[in-house]
Design a protein around this motif. Structure first.
Motif, PDB file in Angstrom:
ATOM      1  N   ARG A  63       0.741  -0.995  -0.087  1.00 49.97           N
ATOM      2  CA  ARG A  63      -0.021  -0.097   0.014  1.00 49.97           C
ATOM      3  C   ARG A  63       0.882   1.309  -0.041  1.00 49.97           C
ATOM      4  NH1 ARG A  63      -5.432   0.782   2.753  1.00 49.97           N
ATOM      5  NH2 ARG A  63      -5.991   2.963   2.537  1.00 49.97           N
ATOM      6  N   ARG A  64       1.990   1.423   0.885  1.00 49.94           N
ATOM      7  CA  ARG A  64       2.869   2.477   0.599  1.00 49.94           C
ATOM      8  C   ARG A  64       3.490   2.695  -0.558  1.00 49.94           C
ATOM      9  NH1 ARG A  64       3.533   7.038   1.256  1.00 49.94           N
ATOM     10  NH2 ARG A  64       5.450   8.052   2.324  1.00 49.94           N
ATOM     11  N   ALA A  65       4.010   1.581  -1.100  1.00 45.30           N
ATOM     12  CA  ALA A  65       4.728   1.481  -2.414  1.00 45.30           C
ATOM     13  C   ALA A  65       3.678   2.181  -3.319  1.00 45.30           C
ATOM     14  CB  ALA A  65       5.332   0.371  -2.716  1.00 45.30           C
ATOM     15  N   PHE A  66       2.643   1.784  -3.353  1.00 45.38           N
ATOM     16  CA  PHE A  66       1.470   2.067  -4.136  1.00 45.38           C
ATOM     17  C   PHE A  66       1.179   3.768  -4.109  1.00 45.38           C
ATOM     18  CE2 PHE A  66      -0.684  -2.184  -4.388  1.00 45.38           C
ATOM     19  CZ  PHE A  66       0.361  -2.842  -5.206  1.00 45.38           C
ATOM     20  N   GLU A  67       0.968   4.222  -2.756  1.00 42.98           N
ATOM     21  CA  GLU A  67       1.007   5.658  -2.445  1.00 42.98           C
ATOM     22  C   GLU A  67       2.011   6.442  -2.961  1.00 42.98           C
ATOM     23  OE1 GLU A  67      -1.439   5.030   1.700  1.00 42.98           O
ATOM     24  OE2 GLU A  67       0.659   5.378   1.759  1.00 42.98           O
ATOM     25  N   VAL A  76      -0.075  -4.140 -11.650  1.00 45.37           N
ATOM     26  CA  VAL A  76      -0.863  -5.620 -11.646  1.00 45.37           C
ATOM     27  C   VAL A  76      -0.399  -6.224 -10.268  1.00 45.37           C
ATOM     28  CG1 VAL A  76      -1.439  -7.736 -12.479  1.00 45.37           C
ATOM     29  CG2 VAL A  76      -1.220  -5.771 -13.922  1.00 45.37           C
ATOM     30  N   LEU A  77      -1.139  -6.312  -9.199  1.00 46.65           N
ATOM     31  CA  LEU A  77      -1.048  -7.055  -7.965  1.00 46.65           C
ATOM     32  C   LEU A  77      -1.554  -8.535  -7.980  1.00 46.65           C
ATOM     33  CD1 LEU A  77      -0.415  -6.958  -4.953  1.00 46.65           C
ATOM     34  CD2 LEU A  77      -2.586  -6.073  -4.604  1.00 46.65           C
ATOM     35  N   SER A  78      -0.532  -9.593  -7.617  1.00 45.60           N
ATOM     36  CA  SER A  78      -1.047 -10.687  -7.699  1.00 45.60           C
ATOM     37  C   SER A  78      -0.956 -11.071  -6.073  1.00 45.60           C
ATOM     38  CB  SER A  78      -0.185 -11.737  -8.513  1.00 45.60           C
ATOM     39  OG  SER A  78      -0.578 -13.132  -8.324  1.00 45.60           O
ATOM     40  N   THR A  79      -1.912 -11.854  -5.622  1.00 37.92           N
ATOM     41  CA  THR A  79      -1.852 -12.234  -4.198  1.00 37.92           C
ATOM     42  C   THR A  79      -2.387 -13.934  -3.798  1.00 37.92           C
ATOM     43  OG1 THR A  79      -1.979 -11.785  -1.910  1.00 37.92           O
ATOM     44  CG2 THR A  79      -4.004 -11.242  -3.349  1.00 37.92           C
ATOM     45  N   ALA A  96      -6.991  -8.420   1.839  1.00 44.57           N
ATOM     46  CA  ALA A  96      -6.032  -7.918   0.911  1.00 44.57           C
ATOM     47  C   ALA A  96      -6.480  -6.683   0.039  1.00 44.57           C
ATOM     48  CB  ALA A  96      -6.065  -8.918  -0.434  1.00 44.57           C
ATOM     49  N   ARG A  97      -7.909  -6.505   0.061  1.00 47.56           N
ATOM     50  CA  ARG A  97      -8.312  -5.163  -0.572  1.00 47.56           C
ATOM     51  C   ARG A  97      -8.050  -3.929   0.580  1.00 47.56           C
ATOM     52  NH1 ARG A  97     -14.378  -6.014  -2.103  1.00 47.56           N
ATOM     53  NH2 ARG A  97     -14.277  -4.112  -3.031  1.00 47.56           N
ATOM     54  N   ARG A  98      -8.649  -4.346   1.709  1.00 52.39           N
ATOM     55  CA  ARG A  98      -8.198  -3.388   2.634  1.00 52.39           C
ATOM     56  C   ARG A  98      -6.979  -2.764   3.012  1.00 52.39           C
ATOM     57  NH1 ARG A  98     -10.330  -6.235   6.355  1.00 52.39           N
ATOM     58  NH2 ARG A  98      -8.549  -6.849   7.326  1.00 52.39           N
ATOM     59  N   GLU A  99      -6.259  -3.918   2.905  1.00 50.05           N
ATOM     60  CA  GLU A  99      -4.688  -3.317   3.550  1.00 50.05           C
ATOM     61  C   GLU A  99      -4.010  -3.051   2.377  1.00 50.05           C
ATOM     62  OE1 GLU A  99      -2.613  -5.976   6.143  1.00 50.05           O
ATOM     63  OE2 GLU A  99      -4.547  -6.238   7.599  1.00 50.05           O
ATOM     64  N   THR A 100      -4.356  -3.229   1.132  1.00 51.79           N
ATOM     65  CA  THR A 100      -3.423  -2.774  -0.126  1.00 51.79           C
ATOM     66  C   THR A 100      -4.018  -1.537  -0.630  1.00 51.79           C
ATOM     67  OG1 THR A 100      -4.721  -4.102  -1.660  1.00 51.79           O
ATOM     68  CG2 THR A 100      -2.601  -5.020  -0.620  1.00 51.79           C
ATOM     69  N   GLY A 101      -5.174  -1.043  -0.227  1.00 46.93           N
ATOM     70  CA  GLY A 101      -5.971   0.013  -0.686  1.00 46.93           C
ATOM     71  C   GLY A 101      -6.464  -0.070  -1.954  1.00 46.93           C
TER      72      GLY A 101
END
Length: 172
Positions: A63-67, A76-79, A96-101
């Motif tokens: 999330r921080r890197a995306f910010e 593209v995020l794969s989890t 995953a949705r909440r914590e990655t934003g």
């Protein structure tokens, strides 16, 4: 950066993916700001594909890197998750949705599948992920594996009408 198509459901991704296990408490420890800079730098150099898992416990870092990276919508995020029933699948997707934003997860996979039987044992979770794909909450559904038997299992599921979009076999 050379791009490839993993699935028609996804945008093209860089041939080079950033596997974020090394930037997790499981390996390198945790310095979110430093590690977010590393990821942001990779994104700025054309890497637009990052792999993680619930087990890696590094969603806040992503999330921080995306910010930090202004073009993060193109990443593209794969989890992955070890979920095997609907309730734990729901929980892992929402985490995953909440914590990655991210409202939409690009790729959600069953983690470390071993065989057709393992895939069948996770079928309730897989069906939930496939439902979420149809609703647009997940773009592509897949499985990661360390065993050829799991890849054969994915092919057997496809014969039965259960079609995954992405398969990540281990390759060393």
């Amino acid at each position: 950066m050379e791009k490839v198509i993993l699935s028609p459901r996804l945008p093209e991704v860089s041939r080079l993916a950033f596997g974020s296990l090394t930037l997790s408490p499981l390996q390198a420890g945790r310095d979110i700001e430093r590690d977010a800079e590393v990821l942001s730098y990779a994104f700025s150099r054309g890497v637009n594909f990052v792999d993680t898992a619930k087990y890696y416990n590094n969603y806040p870092l992503l999330r921080r890197a995306f910010e930090k990276f202004s073009g993060s919508d193109a990443v593209v995020l794969s989890t992955k998750s070890y979920a095997y029933v609907r309730a734990t699948a729901e929980e892992s997707l929402e985490e995953a949705r909440r914590e990655t934003g991210r409202d939409v997860i690009d790729i959600f996979m069953l983690h470390e599948q071993e065989s057709y039987d393992t895939l069948r044992g996770h079928m309730e979770a897989l069906e939930y992920f496939l439902e979420c794909r149809e609703k647009g909450i997940i773009r592509a559904v897949g499985a990661s594996m360390h065993h050829v038997a799991a890849l054969k299992g994915v092919l057997k599921l496809a014969e039965q009408g259960v079609k995954l979009d992405v398969v990540h076999p281990i390759y060393n």
